[in-house]
Write a protein that holds these residues in place. Structure first.
Motif, short mmCIF file in Angstrom:
data_model
loop_
_atom_site.label_atom_id
_atom_site.label_comp_id
_atom_site.label_asym_id
_atom_site.label_seq_id
_atom_site.Cartn_x
_atom_site.Cartn_y
_atom_site.Cartn_z
N HIS A 126 0.92 -0.92 0.02
CA HIS A 126 0.16 -0.01 -0.14
C HIS A 126 0.84 1.23 0.08
CE1 HIS A 126 -3.89 -2.05 0.59
NE2 HIS A 126 -3.04 -2.88 1.37
N ARG A 127 2.14 1.21 0.36
CA ARG A 127 2.93 2.20 0.56
C ARG A 127 3.04 3.44 -0.79
NH1 ARG A 127 7.46 -0.41 3.27
NH2 ARG A 127 7.91 -2.05 1.75
N ASP A 128 3.19 2.77 -1.82
CA ASP A 128 3.14 3.51 -3.05
C ASP A 128 2.06 4.17 -3.43
OD1 ASP A 128 5.59 2.74 -3.27
OD2 ASP A 128 5.33 0.98 -4.66
N ASN A 129 0.66 4.07 -2.70
CA ASN A 129 -0.61 4.65 -2.99
C ASN A 129 -0.61 6.18 -2.43
OD1 ASN A 129 -1.27 2.53 -4.42
ND2 ASN A 129 -2.47 1.59 -2.75
N TRP A 130 0.48 6.55 -1.91
CA TRP A 130 0.73 8.10 -1.58
C TRP A 130 -0.09 8.94 -2.39
CZ3 TRP A 130 2.37 12.67 -3.42
CH2 TRP A 130 2.43 13.72 -2.44
N GLY A 131 0.24 9.09 -3.80
CA GLY A 131 -0.44 10.05 -4.58
C GLY A 131 -1.82 9.75 -4.72
N LEU A 132 -2.33 8.41 -4.80
CA LEU A 132 -3.73 8.14 -4.67
C LEU A 132 -4.59 8.85 -3.54
CD1 LEU A 132 -6.46 6.81 -5.80
CD2 LEU A 132 -5.74 4.86 -4.59
N VAL A 133 -3.78 8.61 -2.31
CA VAL A 133 -4.70 8.91 -1.54
C VAL A 133 -4.50 10.69 -1.05
CG1 VAL A 133 -4.29 9.29 1.28
CG2 VAL A 133 -3.95 7.04 0.16
N GLN A 134 -3.40 11.32 -1.59
CA GLN A 134 -3.29 12.72 -1.60
C GLN A 134 -4.46 13.30 -2.77
OE1 GLN A 134 -1.35 14.55 0.31
NE2 GLN A 134 -0.95 12.53 1.20
N LEU A 135 -4.53 12.53 -3.84
CA LEU A 135 -5.82 13.00 -4.66
C LEU A 135 -7.10 13.07 -4.06
CD1 LEU A 135 -6.77 14.09 -7.69
CD2 LEU A 135 -6.44 11.57 -8.30
N ILE A 136 -7.45 11.64 -3.23
CA ILE A 136 -8.69 11.48 -2.82
C ILE A 136 -8.90 12.82 -1.65
CG2 ILE A 136 -9.87 10.03 -1.15
CD1 ILE A 136 -8.33 7.70 -2.49
N GLU A 137 -8.01 12.63 -0.91
CA GLU A 137 -7.99 13.79 0.40
C GLU A 137 -8.41 15.13 -0.26
OE1 GLU A 137 -8.40 13.45 3.53
OE2 GLU A 137 -8.27 11.19 3.22
N LEU A 138 -7.67 15.57 -1.48
CA LEU A 138 -7.77 16.81 -2.03
C LEU A 138 -8.96 17.27 -2.88
CD1 LEU A 138 -3.89 17.44 -2.77
CD2 LEU A 138 -5.29 18.35 -0.96
N SER A 139 -9.70 16.14 -2.99
CA SER A 139 -10.95 16.31 -4.26
C SER A 139 -12.31 16.31 -3.45
CB SER A 139 -10.76 15.00 -5.05
OG SER A 139 -9.60 14.93 -5.78
N SER A 140 -13.23 17.05 -3.96
CA SER A 140 -14.48 16.85 -3.65
C SER A 140 -15.09 15.67 -4.26
CB SER A 140 -15.24 18.06 -4.23
OG SER A 140 -15.45 17.92 -5.68
#
Length: 139
Positions: free
Chosen positions: A112-126
């Motif tokens: 899971h550690r390489d999913n940083w970008g995905l998590v950032q995108l989720i958190e920054l999106s409506s």
């Protein structure tokens, strides 16, 4: 005037906080050193735009048995609903739960550690931005 702003301590950055935020908002590099690390302050809209270009959705939406399923290969996230819109909306909620779990305990797990970008995108999106990202604006 230097195009970027760099502060070697949080105290120094605090004294010039307006400059830190102004630089980030204008797309200029803005950093603050804390202990042995350095962080960048980035405008959310610019970061989200960049993340969308490097984190493709890869979502698969499948109509089956009178309903719809949405999943992203490689992620333990899926959603099912009777309508396409409900399935996509449920997937947004599943992604938000994944992001919470990632921040809580998955961020150091090897798969899971390489999913940083995905998590950032989720958190920054409506929700609506995530829905559009999931289906790439097409149906």
């Amino acid at each position: 005037m230097n195009a970027s702003v760099h502060y070697d301590s949080v105290s120094e950055a605090r004294k010039h906080l307006k400059n830190v935020f102004d630089a980030a908002g204008q797309g200029r590099v803005s950093t603050v050193r804390r202990d042995s690390g350095r962080v960048a302050i980035v405008d959310v809209g610019r970061l989200r735009h960049f993340l969308m270009s490097v984190v493709p959705s890869r979502a698969q939406v499948v109509g089956e048995a009178g309903g719809w399923s949405v999943f992203i290969p490689g992620l333990p996230v899926a959603a099912d609903a009777e309508s396409f819109d409900d399935a996509v909306a449920d997937m947004v909620q599943a992604l938000r739960e994944y992001a919470d779990d990632w921040q809580d305990h998955l961020r150091d797990a090897p798969n899971h550690r390489d999913n940083w970008g995905l998590v950032q995108l989720i958190e920054l999106s409506s929700d609506s931005e995530l829905q559009a990202w999931l289906v790439n604006g097409d149906r």
